[in-house]
Design a protein around this motif. Structure first.
Motif, PDB file in Angstrom:
ATOM      1  N   HIS A   1      29.452  -2.731 -74.773  1.00  0.00           N
ATOM      2  CA  HIS A   1      28.322  -3.626 -74.564  1.00  0.00           C
ATOM      3  C   HIS A   1      27.757  -4.110 -75.902  1.00  0.00           C
ATOM      4  O   HIS A   1      27.384  -5.279 -76.043  1.00  0.00           O
ATOM      5  N   VAL A   2      27.725  -3.216 -76.883  1.00  0.00           N
ATOM      6  CA  VAL A   2      27.236  -3.606 -78.204  1.00  0.00           C
ATOM      7  C   VAL A   2      28.145  -4.668 -78.812  1.00  0.00           C
ATOM      8  O   VAL A   2      27.669  -5.668 -79.376  1.00  0.00           O
ATOM      9  N   MET A   3      29.461  -4.474 -78.716  1.00  0.00           N
ATOM     10  CA  MET A   3      30.399  -5.460 -79.257  1.00  0.00           C
ATOM     11  C   MET A   3      30.192  -6.823 -78.612  1.00  0.00           C
ATOM     12  O   MET A   3      30.151  -7.852 -79.294  1.00  0.00           O
ATOM     13  N   GLN A   4      30.069  -6.838 -77.297  1.00  0.00           N
ATOM     14  CA  GLN A   4      29.893  -8.098 -76.589  1.00  0.00           C
ATOM     15  C   GLN A   4      28.581  -8.778 -76.987  1.00  0.00           C
ATOM     16  O   GLN A   4      28.537 -10.004 -77.170  1.00  0.00           O
ATOM     17  N   GLU A   5      27.533  -7.998 -77.157  1.00  0.00           N
ATOM     18  CA  GLU A   5      26.243  -8.558 -77.562  1.00  0.00           C
ATOM     19  C   GLU A   5      26.329  -9.175 -78.960  1.00  0.00           C
ATOM     20  O   GLU A   5      25.779 -10.261 -79.206  1.00  0.00           O
ATOM     21  N   LEU A   6      27.017  -8.496 -79.880  1.00  0.00           N
ATOM     22  CA  LEU A   6      27.143  -9.011 -81.237  1.00  0.00           C
ATOM     23  C   LEU A   6      27.942 -10.306 -81.275  1.00  0.00           C
ATOM     24  O   LEU A   6      27.585 -11.256 -82.000  1.00  0.00           O
TER      25      LEU A   6
ATOM     26  N   PRO B   1      28.633  -3.271 -87.273  1.00  0.00           N
ATOM     27  CA  PRO B   1      29.176  -3.367 -85.908  1.00  0.00           C
ATOM     28  C   PRO B   1      29.858  -2.089 -85.442  1.00  0.00           C
ATOM     29  O   PRO B   1      29.843  -1.762 -84.263  1.00  0.00           O
ATOM     30  N   PHE B   2      30.494  -1.368 -86.360  1.00  0.00           N
ATOM     31  CA  PHE B   2      31.209  -0.142 -86.040  1.00  0.00           C
ATOM     32  C   PHE B   2      32.160  -0.378 -84.862  1.00  0.00           C
ATOM     33  O   PHE B   2      32.179   0.370 -83.884  1.00  0.00           O
ATOM     34  N   GLY B   3      32.943  -1.404 -84.991  1.00  0.00           N
ATOM     35  CA  GLY B   3      33.897  -1.773 -83.956  1.00  0.00           C
ATOM     36  C   GLY B   3      34.889  -2.791 -84.496  1.00  0.00           C
ATOM     37  O   GLY B   3      34.822  -3.183 -85.676  1.00  0.00           O
TER      38      GLY B   3
END
Length: 483
Positions: free
Chosen positions: A338-343, A387-389
């Motif tokens: 979800h964090v990746m998609q938000e970024l 991002p850590f991704g």
């Protein structure tokens, strides 16, 4: 020995006073991020058990500090040997619970053994010194002594190699260690600690705890018997732990987050730079504190670099850790998706170009596409948040001064990367970049004999090298007169 998890009924115990603590009724779940299926459970220690671990560490320190350096060295060398003997078993456990491809997991076990071996050798070289005196009846000495029981907090992205940096250095110095292992990857932590026990580390010298991280830290960090805190993790958590340690005047090492810039100049061989950066960016699905994230490219080669990098990123094969063709595994948590998609959505909404990737892969597990964003504006979240991704930012720059200004803009200062053939430019940049580590033309920075750590919000203190050993030693001055 607690071996590789084989069913949902398996349990990763805590180790307190040389005894494995099996309490399945108090266990937290361990999930395989490639399938989102339950692997087993880890121990959840209570307050009494945390305090008991400290009591055992105090007794363990009293004994271990008196053990000859040569004996401590042999124990560590034996532990390194056992880690290599068990490399395949430990690596498979690590891949299953953390998600990284098996080849990467094998490499992490090997690096853990290498670090342990190096500190095993260095344990024999903890030197003080004598000061010159005019009066021969006087002896002035500077001595190095172990600091005391250590609380070590390790992350889930490299649960073995980060544990090795802390545990091996502390044991080499003569300290006892309370290791707070990763709840996301507990079984490999158990196997790691078991290697040290089997190598001859006495009961009480090393403890292993799993549970509620906040509660464990609330007890360990301010505890008067704990003399040193070593933490690897996020900047917000590091700030809190450093503040508590500071209130109690504790020695602390904080290895925190990063947002590493990579400066690619027109004179650099592009093909070699692209291969190096794709490998570094998507290793461990980008869940690496030194992962190159802001790729700053000199404008005249920007289009060519972006094309080559994006093509190679799109070709990264994403899959299960045990599929031999997988280059990249899943993210460790569903919430990271979800964090990746938000970024990505935020960056595109603010004007960035999505070149490749950008979404969750439609399959079981927590897989996200290798992603490239170009021409990302400075107000995008991803330009300011780690991002850590598996997301790379590719932006152009006009000149060296502009590139350095962007590289140093953020409060992070862990690692920076430079790609150029100019020796003069290399010297200028190595001085100008605000980072604890600078890699030029893809040279590795995580070596056992080299200090690892950052500046600014990326933390303080060092792990690795003789600097890493010094973090577990205190200096004592002795002035002695013979009567």
């Amino acid at each position: 020995m607690v071996g590789e998890a084989k069913s949902s009924n398996e349990f990763a115990p805590a180790l307190i006073g040389g005894e494995w603590l099996f309490v399945p009724a108090r266990g937290g779940p361990v999930i395989n991020p490639a399938s989102s299926q339950l692997i087993g459970h880890h121990a959840m220690v209570g307050d009494g058990e945390i305090h008991a671990a400290v009591d055992h560490a105090v007794r363990g320190f009293r004994y271990w500090r008196g053990v000859a350096a040569s004996e401590r060295s042999q124990v560590l060398l034996k532990a390194a040997s056992l880690l290599l003997e068990r490399q395949n078993e430990i690596a498979r456990t690590l891949s299953r619970e953390q998600g990284k491809p098996l080849a990467e997991a094998m490499g992490e076990v090997a690096r853990s053994a290498d670090v342990t071996q190096w500190y095993g050798q260095e344990a024999r070289r903890i030197y003080g010194r004598l000061l010159p005196v005019a009066d021969q009846a006087v002896r002035l000495a500077v001595e190095k002594e172990p600091i005391g029981p250590v609380a070590a907090f390790t992350p889930w992205n490299f649960p073995l190699s980060q544990s090795a940096k802390k545990v091996a250095a502390a044991l080499a110095a003569g300290c006892s260690v309370i290791l707070k292992g990763s709840e996301e990857a507990p079984f490999c932590c158990v196997q790691f600690v078991q290697a040290f026990i089997d190598a001859g580390v006495p009961a009480g010298v090393i403890q292993l705890l799993f549970g509620e991280p906040a509660r464990i830290s609330q007890i360990l960090v301010p505890h008067p018997a704990v003399r040193k805190v070593s933490f690897t993790g996020s900047v917000p958590v590091g700030r809190m732990l450093a503040a508590v340690a500071g209130q109690h005047l504790k020695y602390a090492t904080m290895e925190l987050g990063g947002h590493a810039p990579a400066l690619i100049f027109a004179d650099a061989p592009l093909e070699e730079a692209v291969r190096s950066l794709v490998s570094g960016k998507y290793r461990n699905a980008g869940q690496v504190c030194v992962s190159p994230t802001r790729l700053l490219v000199e404008s005249q080669v920007f289009p060519d670099f972006l094309r080559r990098f994006s093509e190679l990123a799109a070709a990264v094969r994403v899959g299960d850790a045990f599929d031999p063709v997988s280059d990249m595994g899943p993210l460790v948590h569903e919430r990271r998706l979800h964090v990746m998609q938000e970024l990505v959505s935020d960056a595109v909404q603010k004007g960035a170009k999505l070149v490749t990737g950008g979404k969750r892969i439609d399959r079981a597990g927590f897989f996200f596409e290798p992603t490239v964003l170009a021409n990302v504006p400075l107000d995008a979240r991803i330009m300011n948040e780690e991002p850590f991704g598996p997301i790379a930012i590719v932006n152009p720059f006009a000149n060296e001064e502009e590139a350095v200004a962007e590289a140093n803009r953020l409060p992070y200062g862990l690692a920076s990367y430079v790609y150029t053939v100019s020796a003069a430019r290399t010297r200028r940049l190595c001085s100008a970049l605000e980072a604890g580590m600078v890699s030029v033309n893809g040279q590795p920075i995580g070596l056992p004999e080299a200090p690892f750590g950052g500046v600014k919000d990326s933390g303080f203190g060092r792990e690795g090298g003789i600097e890493g050993l010094d973090e577990y030693l205190v200096t004592k001055f002795v002035a002695e007169r013979a009567w």
